[in-house]
Design a protein around this motif. Structure first.
Motif, PDB file in Angstrom:
ATOM      1  N   ARG A 319      -5.867 -37.946   3.560  1.00 46.09           N
ATOM      2  CA  ARG A 319      -4.657 -38.562   3.007  1.00 46.09           C
ATOM      3  C   ARG A 319      -3.464 -37.828   3.599  1.00 46.09           C
ATOM      4  NH1 ARG A 319      -0.964 -38.256  -1.093  1.00 46.09           N
ATOM      5  NH2 ARG A 319      -1.795 -36.272  -1.858  1.00 46.09           N
ATOM      6  N   VAL A 320      -2.566 -38.576   4.230  1.00 43.62           N
ATOM      7  CA  VAL A 320      -1.430 -37.993   4.938  1.00 43.62           C
ATOM      8  C   VAL A 320      -0.139 -38.508   4.314  1.00 43.62           C
ATOM      9  CG1 VAL A 320      -0.282 -37.740   7.166  1.00 43.62           C
ATOM     10  CG2 VAL A 320      -2.783 -37.867   7.059  1.00 43.62           C
ATOM     11  N   GLU A 321       0.746 -37.579   3.934  1.00 43.18           N
ATOM     12  CA  GLU A 321       1.954 -37.959   3.205  1.00 43.18           C
ATOM     13  C   GLU A 321       3.191 -38.077   4.091  1.00 43.18           C
ATOM     14  OE1 GLU A 321       2.510 -35.103   0.120  1.00 43.18           O
ATOM     15  OE2 GLU A 321       0.768 -35.749  -1.037  1.00 43.18           O
ATOM     16  N   HIS A 322       3.037 -38.065   5.379  1.00 38.35           N
ATOM     17  CA  HIS A 322       4.208 -37.965   6.235  1.00 38.35           C
ATOM     18  C   HIS A 322       4.676 -39.319   6.769  1.00 38.35           C
ATOM     19  CE1 HIS A 322       4.021 -33.651   5.970  1.00 38.35           C
ATOM     20  NE2 HIS A 322       2.739 -33.696   6.276  1.00 38.35           N
ATOM     21  N   TRP A 323       5.911 -39.290   7.265  1.00 37.35           N
ATOM     22  CA  TRP A 323       6.628 -40.477   7.722  1.00 37.35           C
ATOM     23  C   TRP A 323       5.838 -41.294   8.732  1.00 37.35           C
ATOM     24  CZ3 TRP A 323       8.232 -40.862  12.878  1.00 37.35           C
ATOM     25  CH2 TRP A 323       9.114 -41.912  13.179  1.00 37.35           C
ATOM     26  N   ALA A 324       5.236 -40.641   9.715  1.00 37.31           N
ATOM     27  CA  ALA A 324       4.549 -41.382  10.775  1.00 37.31           C
ATOM     28  C   ALA A 324       3.366 -42.169  10.233  1.00 37.31           C
ATOM     29  CB  ALA A 324       4.087 -40.428  11.874  1.00 37.31           C
ATOM     30  N   ASN A 325       2.714 -41.655   9.212  1.00 37.07           N
ATOM     31  CA  ASN A 325       1.578 -42.366   8.635  1.00 37.07           C
ATOM     32  C   ASN A 325       2.027 -43.646   7.948  1.00 37.07           C
ATOM     33  OD1 ASN A 325      -1.243 -42.627   7.858  1.00 37.07           O
ATOM     34  ND2 ASN A 325      -0.562 -42.110   5.793  1.00 37.07           N
ATOM     35  N   ALA A 326       3.165 -43.605   7.270  1.00 39.32           N
ATOM     36  CA  ALA A 326       3.708 -44.822   6.667  1.00 39.32           C
ATOM     37  C   ALA A 326       4.182 -45.799   7.745  1.00 39.32           C
ATOM     38  CB  ALA A 326       4.867 -44.475   5.731  1.00 39.32           C
ATOM     39  N   TYR A 349       0.867 -36.617  12.121  1.00 37.99           N
ATOM     40  CA  TYR A 349       2.039 -36.150  12.862  1.00 37.99           C
ATOM     41  C   TYR A 349       3.182 -35.992  11.874  1.00 37.99           C
ATOM     42  CZ  TYR A 349       6.411 -36.461  15.515  1.00 37.99           C
ATOM     43  OH  TYR A 349       7.665 -36.225  16.010  1.00 37.99           O
ATOM     44  N   PHE A 350       3.907 -34.898  11.968  1.00 34.98           N
ATOM     45  CA  PHE A 350       5.122 -34.772  11.172  1.00 34.98           C
ATOM     46  C   PHE A 350       6.115 -33.906  11.921  1.00 34.98           C
ATOM     47  CE2 PHE A 350       2.069 -31.612   9.608  1.00 34.98           C
ATOM     48  CZ  PHE A 350       2.789 -30.438   9.666  1.00 34.98           C
ATOM     49  N   PHE A 351       7.349 -33.943  11.462  1.00 38.74           N
ATOM     50  CA  PHE A 351       8.407 -33.176  12.108  1.00 38.74           C
ATOM     51  C   PHE A 351       9.303 -32.565  11.040  1.00 38.74           C
ATOM     52  CE2 PHE A 351      10.212 -37.305  11.325  1.00 38.74           C
ATOM     53  CZ  PHE A 351      11.549 -37.079  11.046  1.00 38.74           C
ATOM     54  N   SER A 352      10.029 -31.552  11.427  1.00 36.93           N
ATOM     55  CA  SER A 352      10.958 -30.912  10.504  1.00 36.93           C
ATOM     56  C   SER A 352      12.120 -30.327  11.285  1.00 36.93           C
ATOM     57  CB  SER A 352      10.247 -29.802   9.711  1.00 36.93           C
ATOM     58  OG  SER A 352      11.115 -29.237   8.743  1.00 36.93           O
TER      59      SER A 352
END
Length: 436
Positions: A319-326, A349-352
């Motif tokens: 389960r991935v909660e980051h923007w790219a997954n959505a 994938y995520f960024f900050s």
């Protein structure tokens, strides 16, 4: 093509739901598309809430996925401010909070996640915050600006010696991405910041101790104080306002405001009520879906933060909660609903962005899954790429202030070939040349 008389319903008005609706139309679906949003705002993206919008660098309108007129033009029926309260898989209907009953042929659950709550005394005081929704960000943006303004001794709840002026104090519970990004924003406004976290470093459960320490140093360089190995036990108030927090090791920290940033829980209540398979919280939680994002009911799909999918490449349920997954999961689910052959194998994938540090992370390497971390570049200058390896194979990579390499890092992960660590660490060897 799918029958024009069919109705596809999407529950959830975030990025995954909005992109799924857009994709249905883009793929030529001519039936009804109904998008149910429990917020009154049109679907919006969440990263700006802790980044550009919170910092005051982006305007409110910039967060929305589409212009409001898009939905009418695309014949997407919006139900704003209407939660879905009951799902009947046998009858293929969903009931809204106002009693409206909507029949569907296929349904997508893009219900997202909600912030975990502090279960301690004092959470009802004014000045206790969460950050998940646009309304939260709007409020917090004003709070940070207020904390950053100098407070006179006569108006401050903490009396300062000699009438000196000082900034307000924000205590953040949790040292994950949201906590750190809000800390960076708060410091940009001039607020004092203390972060309380149970782990030994920030992001310990994501980056491990090797790279977590880097973010601790980054924030200390900008004046953030850390209290590791502790949890909040009480938020102390006076006249209904926050004045301090207490931790389980007996410490007390001054505070004017408190942010609970202790993670998010997938919103699975509707799926559970409907009898769909869900994953135990101890295993990450979420609505169980296969690689085509299909739930245990063949007419119901799930995507985004709420979905725990069988990942065909990583061979695990994730389960991935980051923007790219959505961004990518919503369209993948829409194509699966249309009967297309879908195997959703996008790498996490995520960024900050924090102060002058920007980073991207690709892959999946929780602590315990890797046996080595290799860096190429200058870690001291915070310009480098880190690789998490197991038996020489790249599980994940993070590029820090080094750009246009995320795609190559993902190709190395997908290749799954063992690599010599010294070659990975050598910045004179192009990443592309390491690909088989």
């Amino acid at each position: 093509m799918v029958d024009t008389h069919q109705t596809f319903v999407i529950v959830g008005g975030g990025l995954a739901g909005a992109k799924a609706a857009e994709t249905l139309r883009g793929e030529g679906f001519t039936g009804r598309v109904i998008l149910i949003c429990d917020e009154r705002d049109h679907p919006y993206e969440r990263p700006p809430l802790s980044k550009g919008y919170l910092l005051g660098k982006e305007e409110r309108d910039s967060v929305f996925v589409h212009e409001p007129a898009f939905y009418a033009q695309a014949r997407i029926e919006l139900h704003l401010g209407q939660p879905a309260v009951h799902l009947d898989p046998a009858g293929r209907t969903v009931r809204l909070g106002d009693g409206t009953l909507i029949a569907y042929d296929k349904l997508l659950l893009a219900t997202g996640a909600e912030p975990r709550r502090l279960d301690i005394p004092g959470t009802g005081l004014a000045g206790v915050h969460h950050l998940r929704r646009l309304a939260h960000a709007e409020r917090l943006r004003g709070v940070l600006a207020s904390l950053g303004r100098e407070r006179s001794a006569s108006g401050d709840r903490e009396k300062s010696r000699g009438g000196a002026k000082r900034s307000g104090h924000l205590v953040i519970a949790g040292a994950g991405w949201i906590g750190l990004e809000v800390a960076a924003a708060a410091r940009s406004y001039g607020a004092e910041v203390t972060i309380v976290a149970p782990g030994p470093t920030p992001l310990h459960g994501i980056l491990g101790p090797e790279l977590g320490a880097l973010f601790a140093d980054l924030h200390r360089d900008h004046g953030v104080r850390f209290h590791f190995g502790a949890r909040l036990t009480e938020i102390v108030g006076q006249d209904g306002m926050v004045v301090s927090v207490r931790t389980d090791d007996g410490e007390e920290h001054p505070a004017h405001d408190v942010l609970a940033a202790i993670g998010a829980a997938p919103r699975t209540a509707l799926a559970e009520q409907a009898g769909l398979d869900v994953v135990d919280r101890a295993d990450g939680g979420g609505i169980a879906v296969d690689a085509a994002l299909r739930t245990s009911d063949p007419y119901i799909y799930a995507a985004g933060d709420a979905a725990a999918a069988d990942h065909p490449l990583l061979d695990t349920r994730l389960r991935v909660e980051h923007w790219a997954n959505a961004l990518n999961g919503g369209p993948a689910a829409a194509r699966a609903m249309l009967g297309q052959d879908v195997s959703y194998d996008r790498l996490p994938y995520f960024f900050s962005d924090q102060y002058d540090l920007g980073m991207e992370y690709s892959g999946y390497a929780p602590p315990g899954s890797y046996d080595q971390v290799v860096c190429r570049g200058d870690v001291g200058k915070r310009e480098f790429i880190a690789f998490w390896l197991r038996e020489g194979r790249v599980l994940a990579g993070m590029n820090v202030n080094v750009w246009d390499v995320a795609e190559q890092i993902q190709q190395l992960i997908r290749a799954g070939a063992p690599l010599a660590p010294e070659r990975l660490a050598d910045p004179t060897i192009p990443l592309a040349s390491l690909l088989p």
